[in-house]
Design a protein around this motif. Structure first.
Motif, PDB file in Angstrom:
ATOM      1  N   MET A 145      28.299  -1.042  21.444  1.00 15.74           N
ATOM      2  CA  MET A 145      27.927  -2.216  20.660  1.00 15.74           C
ATOM      3  C   MET A 145      27.499  -1.782  19.271  1.00 15.74           C
ATOM      4  O   MET A 145      26.739  -0.839  19.110  1.00 15.74           O
ATOM      5  CB  MET A 145      26.770  -2.943  21.349  1.00 15.74           C
ATOM      6  N   LEU A 146      28.003  -2.463  18.254  1.00 12.78           N
ATOM      7  CA  LEU A 146      27.564  -2.196  16.895  1.00 12.78           C
ATOM      8  C   LEU A 146      26.147  -2.728  16.707  1.00 12.78           C
ATOM      9  O   LEU A 146      25.901  -3.925  16.783  1.00 12.78           O
ATOM     10  CB  LEU A 146      28.509  -2.870  15.893  1.00 12.78           C
ATOM     11  N   GLU A 147      25.199  -1.826  16.468  1.00 19.66           N
ATOM     12  CA  GLU A 147      23.799  -2.209  16.307  1.00 19.66           C
ATOM     13  C   GLU A 147      23.194  -1.381  15.183  1.00 19.66           C
ATOM     14  O   GLU A 147      23.406  -0.162  15.107  1.00 19.66           O
ATOM     15  CB  GLU A 147      23.033  -1.984  17.608  1.00 19.66           C
ATOM     16  N   ASP A 148      22.429  -2.034  14.303  1.00 21.22           N
ATOM     17  CA  ASP A 148      21.833  -1.298  13.190  1.00 21.22           C
ATOM     18  C   ASP A 148      20.427  -0.836  13.546  1.00 21.22           C
ATOM     19  O   ASP A 148      19.922  -1.081  14.651  1.00 21.22           O
ATOM     20  CB  ASP A 148      21.868  -2.128  11.898  1.00 21.22           C
ATOM     21  N   LYS A 149      19.771  -0.167  12.615  1.00 23.52           N
ATOM     22  CA  LYS A 149      18.462   0.421  12.877  1.00 23.52           C
ATOM     23  C   LYS A 149      17.358  -0.626  13.004  1.00 23.52           C
ATOM     24  O   LYS A 149      16.221  -0.305  13.370  1.00 23.52           O
ATOM     25  CB  LYS A 149      18.111   1.413  11.765  1.00 23.52           C
ATOM     26  N   PHE A 150      17.693  -1.898  12.726  1.00 21.07           N
ATOM     27  CA  PHE A 150      16.714  -2.980  12.861  1.00 21.07           C
ATOM     28  C   PHE A 150      16.939  -3.774  14.152  1.00 21.07           C
ATOM     29  O   PHE A 150      16.323  -4.804  14.366  1.00 21.07           O
ATOM     30  CB  PHE A 150      16.790  -3.917  11.643  1.00 21.07           C
ATOM     31  N   GLY A 151      17.857  -3.278  15.005  1.00 20.71           N
ATOM     32  CA  GLY A 151      18.115  -3.915  16.284  1.00 20.71           C
ATOM     33  C   GLY A 151      19.045  -5.110  16.220  1.00 20.71           C
ATOM     34  O   GLY A 151      19.217  -5.814  17.215  1.00 20.71           O
ATOM     35  N   ARG A 152      19.677  -5.323  15.063  1.00 19.03           N
ATOM     36  CA  ARG A 152      20.619  -6.440  14.942  1.00 19.03           C
ATOM     37  C   ARG A 152      21.984  -6.023  15.468  1.00 19.03           C
ATOM     38  O   ARG A 152      22.478  -4.942  15.137  1.00 19.03           O
ATOM     39  CB  ARG A 152      20.719  -6.889  13.477  1.00 19.03           C
ATOM     40  N   ARG A 153      22.594  -6.885  16.272  1.00 12.52           N
ATOM     41  CA  ARG A 153      23.906  -6.600  16.843  1.00 12.52           C
ATOM     42  C   ARG A 153      24.971  -7.449  16.154  1.00 12.52           C
ATOM     43  O   ARG A 153      24.720  -8.602  15.804  1.00 12.52           O
ATOM     44  CB  ARG A 153      23.896  -6.864  18.349  1.00 12.52           C
ATOM     45  N   PHE A 154      26.161  -6.861  16.029  1.00 12.21           N
ATOM     46  CA  PHE A 154      27.184  -7.483  15.196  1.00 12.21           C
ATOM     47  C   PHE A 154      28.399  -7.893  16.031  1.00 12.21           C
ATOM     48  O   PHE A 154      29.284  -7.107  16.322  1.00 12.21           O
ATOM     49  CB  PHE A 154      27.555  -6.527  14.051  1.00 12.21           C
ATOM     50  N   HIS A 155      28.367  -9.174  16.407  1.00 11.14           N
ATOM     51  CA  HIS A 155      29.411  -9.769  17.235  1.00 11.14           C
ATOM     52  C   HIS A 155      30.513 -10.404  16.391  1.00 11.14           C
ATOM     53  O   HIS A 155      31.484 -10.918  16.943  1.00 11.14           O
ATOM     54  CB  HIS A 155      28.807 -10.861  18.126  1.00 11.14           C
ATOM     55  N   TYR A 156      30.379 -10.380  15.079  1.00 12.59           N
ATOM     56  CA  TYR A 156      31.135 -11.277  14.213  1.00 12.59           C
ATOM     57  C   TYR A 156      31.693 -10.497  13.013  1.00 12.59           C
ATOM     58  O   TYR A 156      30.950  -9.859  12.269  1.00 12.59           O
ATOM     59  CB  TYR A 156      30.160 -12.374  13.770  1.00 12.59           C
ATOM     60  N   LEU A 157      33.006 -10.515  12.857  1.00 20.32           N
ATOM     61  CA  LEU A 157      33.682  -9.877  11.722  1.00 20.32           C
ATOM     62  C   LEU A 157      34.256 -10.940  10.806  1.00 20.32           C
ATOM     63  O   LEU A 157      35.002 -11.823  11.243  1.00 20.32           O
ATOM     64  CB  LEU A 157      34.822  -8.980  12.227  1.00 20.32           C
ATOM     65  N   ARG A 158      33.913 -10.843   9.531  1.00 22.97           N
ATOM     66  CA  ARG A 158      34.527 -11.688   8.504  1.00 22.97           C
ATOM     67  C   ARG A 158      35.558 -10.831   7.773  1.00 22.97           C
ATOM     68  O   ARG A 158      35.203  -9.868   7.086  1.00 22.97           O
ATOM     69  CB  ARG A 158      33.483 -12.229   7.532  1.00 22.97           C
ATOM     70  N   LEU A 159      36.812 -11.173   7.949  1.00 24.90           N
ATOM     71  CA  LEU A 159      37.907 -10.367   7.433  1.00 24.90           C
ATOM     72  C   LEU A 159      38.618 -11.080   6.288  1.00 24.90           C
ATOM     73  O   LEU A 159      39.278 -12.112   6.493  1.00 24.90           O
ATOM     74  CB  LEU A 159      38.898 -10.073   8.566  1.00 24.90           C
ATOM     75  N   SER A 160      38.502 -10.547   5.092  1.00 19.92           N
ATOM     76  CA  SER A 160      39.240 -11.088   3.948  1.00 19.92           C
ATOM     77  C   SER A 160      40.648 -10.509   3.957  1.00 19.92           C
ATOM     78  O   SER A 160      40.828  -9.299   4.142  1.00 19.92           O
ATOM     79  CB  SER A 160      38.530 -10.728   2.640  1.00 19.92           C
ATOM     80  N   ILE A 161      41.655 -11.358   3.768  1.00 20.81           N
ATOM     81  CA  ILE A 161      43.036 -10.861   3.746  1.00 20.81           C
ATOM     82  C   ILE A 161      43.668 -10.988   2.361  1.00 20.81           C
ATOM     83  O   ILE A 161      44.796 -10.542   2.150  1.00 20.81           O
ATOM     84  CB  ILE A 161      43.909 -11.571   4.804  1.00 20.81           C
ATOM     85  N   THR A 162      42.939 -11.569   1.410  1.00 18.21           N
ATOM     86  CA  THR A 162      43.360 -11.642   0.011  1.00 18.21           C
ATOM     87  C   THR A 162      42.162 -12.072  -0.814  1.00 18.21           C
ATOM     88  O   THR A 162      41.272 -12.773  -0.310  1.00 18.21           O
ATOM     89  CB  THR A 162      44.509 -12.653  -0.199  1.00 18.21           C
ATOM     90  N   ASP A 163      42.118 -11.648  -2.073  1.00 20.17           N
ATOM     91  CA  ASP A 163      41.061 -12.172  -2.946  1.00 20.17           C
ATOM     92  C   ASP A 163      41.614 -13.207  -3.927  1.00 20.17           C
ATOM     93  O   ASP A 163      40.912 -13.705  -4.799  1.00 20.17           O
ATOM     94  CB  ASP A 163      40.341 -11.045  -3.698  1.00 20.17           C
ATOM     95  N   VAL A 164      42.890 -13.549  -3.755  1.00 18.42           N
ATOM     96  CA  VAL A 164      43.538 -14.538  -4.618  1.00 18.42           C
ATOM     97  C   VAL A 164      43.128 -15.946  -4.171  1.00 18.42           C
ATOM     98  O   VAL A 164      43.092 -16.236  -2.974  1.00 18.42           O
ATOM     99  CB  VAL A 164      45.075 -14.415  -4.558  1.00 18.42           C
ATOM    100  N   CYS A 165      42.824 -16.811  -5.138  1.00 20.85           N
ATOM    101  CA  CYS A 165      42.522 -18.199  -4.833  1.00 20.85           C
ATOM    102  C   CYS A 165      43.184 -19.095  -5.877  1.00 20.85           C
ATOM    103  O   CYS A 165      43.218 -18.745  -7.068  1.00 20.85           O
ATOM    104  CB  CYS A 165      41.016 -18.449  -4.815  1.00 20.85           C
ATOM    105  N   ASN A 166      43.706 -20.223  -5.432  1.00 15.77           N
ATOM    106  CA  ASN A 166      44.389 -21.146  -6.344  1.00 15.77           C
ATOM    107  C   ASN A 166      43.487 -22.263  -6.845  1.00 15.77           C
ATOM    108  O   ASN A 166      43.918 -23.104  -7.628  1.00 15.77           O
ATOM    109  CB  ASN A 166      45.620 -21.753  -5.661  1.00 15.77           C
ATOM    110  N   PHE A 167      42.216 -22.289  -6.409  1.00 15.11           N
ATOM    111  CA  PHE A 167      41.259 -23.266  -6.919  1.00 15.11           C
ATOM    112  C   PHE A 167      40.422 -22.637  -8.038  1.00 15.11           C
ATOM    113  O   PHE A 167      40.339 -21.407  -8.151  1.00 15.11           O
ATOM    114  CB  PHE A 167      40.344 -23.761  -5.796  1.00 15.11           C
ATOM    115  N   ARG A 168      39.788 -23.489  -8.819  1.00 14.67           N
ATOM    116  CA  ARG A 168      38.955 -23.019  -9.926  1.00 14.67           C
ATOM    117  C   ARG A 168      37.550 -23.626  -9.798  1.00 14.67           C
ATOM    118  O   ARG A 168      37.084 -24.311 -10.723  1.00 14.67           O
ATOM    119  CB  ARG A 168      39.585 -23.416 -11.264  1.00 14.67           C
ATOM    120  N   CYS A 169      36.913 -23.386  -8.679  1.00 16.82           N
ATOM    121  CA  CYS A 169      35.606 -23.993  -8.445  1.00 16.82           C
ATOM    122  C   CYS A 169      34.578 -23.494  -9.461  1.00 16.82           C
ATOM    123  O   CYS A 169      34.504 -22.297  -9.744  1.00 16.82           O
ATOM    124  CB  CYS A 169      35.136 -23.698  -7.025  1.00 16.82           C
ATOM    125  N   ASP A 170      33.792 -24.421  -9.974  1.00 20.52           N
ATOM    126  CA  ASP A 170      32.873 -24.104 -11.066  1.00 20.52           C
ATOM    127  C   ASP A 170      31.872 -23.006 -10.713  1.00 20.52           C
ATOM    128  O   ASP A 170      31.457 -22.238 -11.574  1.00 20.52           O
ATOM    129  CB  ASP A 170      32.108 -25.368 -11.490  1.00 20.52           C
TER     130      ASP A 170
END
Length: 322
Positions: free
Chosen positions: A1-26
């Motif tokens: 299990m992925l666990e850091d030195k503060f005892g937090r476990r990491f069940h969740y991966l946020r995977l970026s597949i591109t940094d391109v975006c077609n919107f221009r949010c302010d």
């Protein structure tokens, strides 16, 4: 299990597949996307190795992000590979909704079961002003299609004082008859938006007080849930979430790690830099990747330090999908 030195476990991966975006949010890319880095994005085979390695270490949820992930032509293949990885129980995606109406069936057929859509205003004119696109009606139709297909839908709203803070009641009325989770996110300072942040940041705490005073009750978070404090009401089909990164102990329940579209592990959205893991992905060696991830996790800090005005290497949220 992925666990850091503060005892937090990491069940969740946020995977970026591109940094391109077609919107221009302010609040993110007011001048539109500009290519200022290597665009050699992760291949499908590299993503397979990555997700397999994370799954072997206890990760059960993958969220595909961007930029705007639907700008990749192989998105359905990426979703399918994530969904077919042993140990992965949930495949989610965050999108601006631009291709939602036309592509949701394909994504669901590939294995997508959860969707986050960014809608910062229910007023078409304000929506266009914020994003640079007149596509609100199409996005709302896409959400209806997703719900009809059984997809769990969350809608993200970045709170901004001068833009949409006054629409809170309108959003509440929407969820009375719409079975979504509507999450209000405090505007976060990044490297490129200091002036905008100072002019538009508004705390989510008054909105939380308003919800509790109006009969809403708070839910208990699951192990793979995001950072939102979520609320329900007996008279509402939908739920309300509040993401308040400037609140006390926000990072105490951190359960996710991020990988950028060019294969760098980010221990925090606001880390100083990404840690290169691409060599392990290119060798297709899941065991070597697992060793590297476990070692690098020892550098994760207790907090993001946003409350002290620290934004790390994050110029804008499109870099890692938030």
């Amino acid at each position: 299990m992925l666990e850091d030195k503060f005892g937090r476990r990491f069940h969740y991966l946020r995977l970026s597949i591109t940094d391109v975006c077609n919107f221009r949010c302010d609040y993110c890319l007011p001048d539109g996307y500009a290519c200022d880095s290597d665009r050699n994005f992760l291949s499908v085979s590299e993503i397979q190795t990555l997700v397999k390695g994370f799954a072997a270490l206890g990760t059960s949820k993958v969220r595909i992000t961007g930029g705007e992930p639907s700008l990749r032509k192989d998105l359905a293949e990426i979703i399918k590979n994530c969904a077919n990885t042993p140990g992965i129980e949930h495949v989610a995606m965050t999108t601006n909704g631009y291709k939602l109406e036309s592509n949701i069936q394909t994504w669901v057929d590939a294995g997508l079961d959860s969707l986050n859509v960014s809608i910062d205003s229910l007023d078409p004119r304000m929506f266009q002003s914020i994003t640079g696109h007149d596509s609100l009606d199409s996005i709302l139709t896409g959400i209806d299609k997703a719900l009809a297909l059984g997809v769990k839908v969350k809608v993200n709203v970045v709170l901004m004082k001068q833009y949409n803070a006054a629409e809170f009641s309108q959003f509440l009325n929407w969820v009375k008859s719409t079975p979504i989770s509507l999450r209000f996110i405090e505007l976060m300072q990044t490297g490129d938006n200091l002036t905008f942040f100072q002019e538009n940041h508004v705390s989510g705490l008054p909105f939380k007080e308003q919800l509790l005073e109006s009969g809403w009750s708070q839910l208990i978070r699951s192990k793979t849930a995001g950072p939102a404090q979520e609320f329900y009401h007996p008279d509402s089909e939908g739920r309300i979430g509040l993401i308040m990164p400037y609140s006390k102990d926000f990072c105490g329940t951190c359960n996710r790690l991020r990988v950028s579209a060019i294969g760098k592990l980010h221990l925090c959205l606001f880390a100083e830099q990404g840690l290169d893991i691409r060599a392990s992905l290119q060798s297709a060696d899941s065991i070597e990747l697992q060793k590297q991830l476990s070692s690098l996790l020892s550098d994760k800090e207790a907090t993001h330090w946003l409350q002290d005005g620290y934004t790390g290497g994050t110029k804008h949220l499109a870099m890692l999908g938030g």
